[in-house]
Design an enzyme around this catalytic site. Structure first.
Site, PDB file in Angstrom:
ATOM      1  N   LYS A   1       0.850  -1.199   0.000  1.00  0.00           N
ATOM      2  CA  LYS A   1       0.000   0.000   0.000  1.00  0.00           C
ATOM      3  C   LYS A   1       0.884   1.248   0.000  1.00  0.00           C
ATOM      4  O   LYS A   1       1.520   1.579   0.991  1.00  0.00           O
ATOM      5  CB  LYS A   1      -0.927   0.052   1.229  1.00  0.00           C
ATOM      6  CG  LYS A   1      -1.970   1.158   1.043  1.00  0.00           C
ATOM      7  CD  LYS A   1      -2.501   1.760   2.300  1.00  0.00           C
ATOM      8  CE  LYS A   1      -1.734   2.902   2.886  1.00  0.00           C
ATOM      9  NZ  LYS A   1      -1.668   4.147   2.088  1.00  0.00           N
TER      10      LYS A   1
ATOM     11  N   GLY B   1       7.035   5.083   8.396  1.00  0.00           N
ATOM     12  CA  GLY B   1       6.175   6.255   8.569  1.00  0.00           C
ATOM     13  C   GLY B   1       6.285   6.780   9.986  1.00  0.00           C
ATOM     14  O   GLY B   1       7.348   6.686  10.604  1.00  0.00           O
ATOM     15  N   SER B   2       5.169   7.289  10.504  1.00  0.00           N
ATOM     16  CA  SER B   2       5.211   7.949  11.808  1.00  0.00           C
ATOM     17  C   SER B   2       5.206   6.932  12.956  1.00  0.00           C
ATOM     18  O   SER B   2       4.669   5.828  12.827  1.00  0.00           O
ATOM     19  CB  SER B   2       4.000   8.875  11.949  1.00  0.00           C
ATOM     20  OG  SER B   2       2.811   8.123  11.841  1.00  0.00           O
ATOM     21  N   THR B   3       5.751   7.343  14.072  1.00  0.00           N
ATOM     22  CA  THR B   3       5.762   6.489  15.269  1.00  0.00           C
ATOM     23  C   THR B   3       4.326   6.208  15.714  1.00  0.00           C
ATOM     24  O   THR B   3       4.007   5.091  16.141  1.00  0.00           O
ATOM     25  CB  THR B   3       6.591   7.185  16.376  1.00  0.00           C
ATOM     26  OG1 THR B   3       7.931   7.293  15.890  1.00  0.00           O
ATOM     27  CG2 THR B   3       6.587   6.393  17.669  1.00  0.00           C
ATOM     28  N   GLU B   4       3.478   7.198  15.555  1.00  0.00           N
ATOM     29  CA  GLU B   4       2.070   7.049  15.951  1.00  0.00           C
ATOM     30  C   GLU B   4       1.412   5.866  15.207  1.00  0.00           C
ATOM     31  O   GLU B   4       0.766   5.015  15.809  1.00  0.00           O
ATOM     32  CB  GLU B   4       1.391   8.372  15.586  1.00  0.00           C
ATOM     33  CG  GLU B   4      -0.032   8.529  15.904  1.00  0.00           C
ATOM     34  CD  GLU B   4      -0.616   9.735  15.129  1.00  0.00           C
ATOM     35  OE1 GLU B   4       0.159  10.542  14.544  1.00  0.00           O
ATOM     36  OE2 GLU B   4      -1.855   9.812  15.092  1.00  0.00           O
ATOM     37  N   VAL B   5       1.601   5.818  13.891  1.00  0.00           N
ATOM     38  CA  VAL B   5       1.002   4.715  13.110  1.00  0.00           C
ATOM     39  C   VAL B   5       1.758   3.408  13.374  1.00  0.00           C
ATOM     40  O   VAL B   5       1.150   2.339  13.411  1.00  0.00           O
ATOM     41  CB  VAL B   5       0.937   5.062  11.600  1.00  0.00           C
ATOM     42  CG1 VAL B   5       0.453   3.873  10.783  1.00  0.00           C
ATOM     43  CG2 VAL B   5       0.019   6.259  11.372  1.00  0.00           C
ATOM     44  N   GLY B   6       3.062   3.500  13.637  1.00  0.00           N
ATOM     45  CA  GLY B   6       3.830   2.308  14.018  1.00  0.00           C
ATOM     46  C   GLY B   6       3.215   1.606  15.222  1.00  0.00           C
ATOM     47  O   GLY B   6       3.102   0.371  15.269  1.00  0.00           O
TER      48      GLY B   6
ATOM     49  N   GLU C   1      10.031   1.225  10.560  1.00  0.00           N
ATOM     50  CA  GLU C   1      11.065   2.250  10.391  1.00  0.00           C
ATOM     51  C   GLU C   1      10.354   3.573  10.603  1.00  0.00           C
ATOM     52  O   GLU C   1       9.553   3.983   9.759  1.00  0.00           O
ATOM     53  CB  GLU C   1      11.674   2.115   8.982  1.00  0.00           C
ATOM     54  CG  GLU C   1      13.072   2.674   8.930  1.00  0.00           C
ATOM     55  CD  GLU C   1      13.059   4.104   8.495  1.00  0.00           C
ATOM     56  OE1 GLU C   1      13.042   4.969   9.405  1.00  0.00           O
ATOM     57  OE2 GLU C   1      13.049   4.367   7.304  1.00  0.00           O
TER      58      GLU C   1
ATOM     59  N   CYS D   1      13.434  10.779   7.524  1.00  0.00           N
ATOM     60  CA  CYS D   1      13.327  10.246   8.889  1.00  0.00           C
ATOM     61  C   CYS D   1      14.614  10.449   9.672  1.00  0.00           C
ATOM     62  O   CYS D   1      14.597  10.647  10.868  1.00  0.00           O
ATOM     63  CB  CYS D   1      12.958   8.778   8.825  1.00  0.00           C
ATOM     64  SG  CYS D   1      14.069   7.853   7.763  1.00  0.00           S
TER      65      CYS D   1
ATOM     66  N   GLU E   1       9.394  15.890  15.971  1.00  0.00           N
ATOM     67  CA  GLU E   1       9.814  15.740  14.579  1.00  0.00           C
ATOM     68  C   GLU E   1       9.043  16.742  13.715  1.00  0.00           C
ATOM     69  O   GLU E   1       7.825  16.741  13.704  1.00  0.00           O
ATOM     70  CB  GLU E   1       9.518  14.310  14.105  1.00  0.00           C
ATOM     71  CG  GLU E   1      10.118  14.021  12.755  1.00  0.00           C
ATOM     72  CD  GLU E   1       9.969  12.560  12.347  1.00  0.00           C
ATOM     73  OE1 GLU E   1       8.881  11.988  12.542  1.00  0.00           O
ATOM     74  OE2 GLU E   1      10.943  12.004  11.808  1.00  0.00           O
TER      75      GLU E   1
HETATM   76  P1  NAP Z   1       1.856   8.126   8.348  1.00  0.00           P
HETATM   77  O1  NAP Z   1       0.460   8.480   8.697  1.00  0.00           O
HETATM   78  O2  NAP Z   1       2.641   7.361   9.341  1.00  0.00           O
HETATM   79  O3  NAP Z   1       1.812   7.367   6.943  1.00  0.00           O
HETATM   80  C1  NAP Z   1       2.682   6.365   6.490  1.00  0.00           C
HETATM   81  C2  NAP Z   1       1.899   5.253   5.821  1.00  0.00           C
HETATM   82  O4  NAP Z   1       1.043   4.611   6.778  1.00  0.00           O
HETATM   83  C3  NAP Z   1       0.967   5.741   4.722  1.00  0.00           C
HETATM   84  O5  NAP Z   1       0.908   4.768   3.706  1.00  0.00           O
HETATM   85  C4  NAP Z   1      -0.346   5.859   5.463  1.00  0.00           C
HETATM   86  O6  NAP Z   1      -1.463   5.907   4.639  1.00  0.00           O
HETATM   87  C5  NAP Z   1      -0.298   4.630   6.324  1.00  0.00           C
HETATM   88  N1  NAP Z   1      -1.219   4.664   7.452  1.00  0.00           N
HETATM   89  C6  NAP Z   1      -1.753   5.752   8.083  1.00  0.00           C
HETATM   90  N2  NAP Z   1      -2.581   5.379   9.068  1.00  0.00           N
HETATM   91  C7  NAP Z   1      -2.601   4.022   9.063  1.00  0.00           C
HETATM   92  C8  NAP Z   1      -3.292   3.039   9.836  1.00  0.00           C
HETATM   93  N3  NAP Z   1      -4.132   3.380  10.804  1.00  0.00           N
HETATM   94  N4  NAP Z   1      -3.068   1.732   9.559  1.00  0.00           N
HETATM   95  C9  NAP Z   1      -2.210   1.368   8.588  1.00  0.00           C
HETATM   96  N5  NAP Z   1      -1.559   2.255   7.813  1.00  0.00           N
HETATM   97  C10 NAP Z   1      -1.738   3.568   8.046  1.00  0.00           C
HETATM   98  O7  NAP Z   1       2.669   9.420   7.996  1.00  0.00           O
HETATM   99  P2  NAP Z   1       2.088  10.787   7.388  1.00  0.00           P
HETATM  100  O8  NAP Z   1       0.723  11.077   7.935  1.00  0.00           O
HETATM  101  O9  NAP Z   1       2.246  10.716   5.941  1.00  0.00           O
HETATM  102  O10 NAP Z   1       3.125  11.815   8.008  1.00  0.00           O
HETATM  103  C11 NAP Z   1       3.010  12.167   9.380  1.00  0.00           C
HETATM  104  C12 NAP Z   1       4.353  12.184  10.053  1.00  0.00           C
HETATM  105  O11 NAP Z   1       4.983  10.903   9.924  1.00  0.00           O
HETATM  106  C13 NAP Z   1       5.361  13.133   9.427  1.00  0.00           C
HETATM  107  O12 NAP Z   1       5.198  14.419   9.912  1.00  0.00           O
HETATM  108  C14 NAP Z   1       6.657  12.520   9.845  1.00  0.00           C
HETATM  109  O13 NAP Z   1       6.960  12.953  11.141  1.00  0.00           O
HETATM  110  C15 NAP Z   1       6.368  11.039   9.868  1.00  0.00           C
HETATM  111  N6  NAP Z   1       6.854  10.331   8.654  1.00  0.00           N
HETATM  112  C16 NAP Z   1       7.972   9.592   8.775  1.00  0.00           C
HETATM  113  C17 NAP Z   1       8.473   8.952   7.660  1.00  0.00           C
HETATM  114  C18 NAP Z   1       9.722   8.147   7.749  1.00  0.00           C
HETATM  115  O14 NAP Z   1      10.424   8.023   6.755  1.00  0.00           O
HETATM  116  N7  NAP Z   1      10.018   7.514   8.879  1.00  0.00           N
HETATM  117  C19 NAP Z   1       7.846   9.056   6.427  1.00  0.00           C
HETATM  118  C20 NAP Z   1       6.661   9.794   6.342  1.00  0.00           C
HETATM  119  C21 NAP Z   1       6.196  10.430   7.469  1.00  0.00           C
HETATM  120  P3  NAP Z   1      -1.913   7.367   4.133  1.00  0.00           P
HETATM  121  O15 NAP Z   1      -0.949   7.753   3.110  1.00  0.00           O
HETATM  122  O16 NAP Z   1      -3.265   7.201   3.594  1.00  0.00           O
HETATM  123  O17 NAP Z   1      -1.884   8.272   5.347  1.00  0.00           O
END
Ligand code: NAP
Ligand code: MG
Length: 487
Positions: A180, A233-238, A256, A290, A385
């Site tokens: 995805k 992605g984000s720690t929150e979604v992790g 990651e 990141c 972050e």
């Molecule tokens: P995110 O919400 O963590 O999104 C990353 C991925 O997870 C996307 O494919 C997202 O889908 C998916 N996702 C979101 N909620 C989910 C859930 N409940 N269950 C399963 N998958 C889910 O990140 P973001 O909202 O794009 O960015 C927010 C913050 O994350 C940024 O400000 C940054 O701090 C951090 N971030 C970190 C990295 C990294 O390389 N470690 C990369 C991106 C962002 P959607 O695209 O539909 O949201």
């Protein structure tokens, strides 16, 4: 604006291009001018179910994929890498349209990602178990078997490398996948899916389902037939993903996540070189990285000179049309633009803004490279972050002080030190808590070396040999070994 031909906007399931079961679509936006590029099929639970079914069928013990020699999996990956090289120009133009990163940077990422595919192609028939001198009259050995059906949930900051970091080791190991991509950047993932098909991978081995996180992503993480999820992605979604894995089937999870990485510069450093390293470390990919070194610690003896130099470089950074020779394009979307600007406003109230601090232009999500000096560890911009083009410079006096301060974060992804004193460098390497430590350079991530985080920056490692170990299970085999032949 470049005219880029968009060939694929549907879901890729079982080597077919299909509409979403719901027939829904969602817009993907050009961050350069905020226009809708195209509508993309919006997958949700029903589509994830179909994709997981296809991946499960492709993983069946008698399937074409499971019965292929490991070396042949390598051959397919080599073909994919060649196709990526062939289409690198097109893929980079498509990436710049969807993501906004400078097209030369996008091109470099595609060539790098093709190299990663080749690295794992070479590993496919070298995933070795061991023979073990176990107690008793037995012969024991281990088999390294593919973990099974894998879900990959991708971010938008490095769409092609992230796609490849996930699929290449998984395919080398013999897994099947449902990917995805991030809602902001589905286009290159679909173009890569077409190359996977062209390379000759059997149907169902790789499936790509664009859609939103809570729906499509949630369905993947909650699916009982998914054996592993790899997420960036984000720690929150992790956290959500780990909870889902725990609740449903204890699927394997690699994460990651974010960071708030420190780069520490000592008095003996060459100020110009150190400022250059620190600039790249903070601003690479418009700060959407990141492992960005967002906490710059500078020793008191060179602090003022360093701040002046850092401001000067930031002011010169070229921001603008990513199809031209620039260093920085727009931020990814309105949500991230607003988030970054709110951190900048908070920084302006608490610290000294020595460069940038404002929007660039009035259309698109462009932000000036922004530098704050006199930042203290308690400030919001030092703790959270930001994920944007913002550098925060802190002053320090002693080694012991700065190591404690560098480690004072819930994250632990990267860390860097700039010094000519080998003893300082070695002590820093020893005491800093981070998954990657760089000395007199930063963010030098290579195909061959493991990448990942301590603490809330993640779980598991990607790239290198460690990367492939995340896609295999160990099967221990023990045979009774008679002392004499049974006649
Ligand atoms: P995110 O919400 O963590 O999104 C990353 C991925 O997870 C996307 O494919 C997202 O889908 C998916 N996702 C979101 N909620 C989910 C859930 N409940 N269950 C399963 N998958 C889910 O990140 P973001 O909202 O794009 O960015 C927010 C913050 O994350 C940024 O400000 C940054 O701090 C951090 N971030 C970190 C990295 C990294 O390389 N470690 C990369 C991106 C962002 P959607 O695209 O539909 O949201
Ligand atoms: Mg999100």
């Amino acid at each position: 604006m470049a005219k880029v031909d968009i060939k694929y906007t549907k879901l890729f399931i079982n080597n077919e291009w299909v509409d979403a079961v719901s027939k829904k679509t969602f817009p993907t936006i050009n961050p350069q001018d905020e226009s809708v590029i195209v509508q993309v099929a919006e997958g949700d639970k029903a589509d994830i179910d179909l994709a997981v079914q296809a991946a499960k069928k492709a993983f069946h013990r008698y399937s074409e994929w499971r019965t292929l020699d490991a070396s042949q999996r390598g051959r397919l990956l080599l073909k994919l890498a060649d196709l990526m090289d062939r289409d690198a120009k097109y893929l980079s133009e498509l990436e710049t349209l969807d993501n906004g990163k400078p097209v030369t940077q996008a091109y470099g990422e595609i060539i790098w990602a093709a190299g990663i595919v080749r690295y794992y192609a070479g590993k496919a028939d070298k995933i070795l178990g061991s023979t073990i001198p176990a107690d008793g009259d037995v012969l024991s050995f281990t088999l390294k078997e593919p973990v099974g059906v894998c879900g990959s949930i991708l971010p938008w900051n490095y769409p092609v490398p992230m796609f490849i970091w996930k699929i290449a080791p998984a395919l080398a190991a013999g897994c099947t996948l449902v990917v995805k991509p991030a809602e902001q950047t589905p286009l290159t993932a679909l173009a890569l899916a077409a190359l996977v098909k062209e390379a000759g991978f059997p149907a169902g081995v790789v499936n790509v389902v664009p859609g939103y996180g809570p729906t499509a992503g949630g369905a993947l993480t909650h699916h009982p037939d998914v054996d592993k999820v790899a997420f960036t992605g984000s720690t929150e979604v992790g956290r959500i993903i780990m909870n889902a894995a725990a609740a449903v089937n204890l699927k394997r999870v690699t994460l990651e996540l974010g960071g708030k990485s420190p780069l520490v510069i000592f008095n003996d450093a060459d100020v110009d070189k150190a400022a250059d390293i620190a600039h790249r470390a903070a601003f690479a990919n418009a700060g959407q990285c990141c492992v960005a070194a967002t906490r710059t610690y500078v020793q008191a003896g060179i602090y003022d000179k360093f701040v002046a130099k850092a401001a000067e470089i930031a002011q010169k950074r070229k921001v603008g049309n990513p199809y031209e020779e620039v260093e920085q394009g727009p931020q990814i979307d309105k949500e991230m633009y607003d988030k970054v600007m709110s951190y900048i406003e908070s920084g302006k109230k608490q610290a000294r803004c020595v460069a940038g601090g404002n929007r660039v232009g009035s259309k698109g999500f462009f932000i000036q490279p922004t530098v704050f000096a006199d930042v203290t560890d308690d400030m919001k911009i030092s703790r959270e972050e930001i994920f944007g083009p913002v550098q925060s410079i802190h002053k320090f006096d002693s080694f012991e002080e700065v190591v404690d301060r560098a480690n004072d974060s819930n994250y632990g992804l990267g860390a860097g030190v700039v010094t000519n004193d080998v003893n300082i460098a070695l002590a820093f390497i020893r005491h800093v808590r981070a998954g990657s430590v760089w000395v007199n350079t930063y963010e030098h991530v290579t195909t061959q070396t493991p990448f990942g985080g301590f603490r809330e920056s993640g779980l598991g490692r990607e790239l290198g040999e460690e990367g492939i170990q995340q896609y295999v299970e160990n099967k221990t085999v023990t045979l009774n070994l008679p002392k004499k032949p049974l006649l």
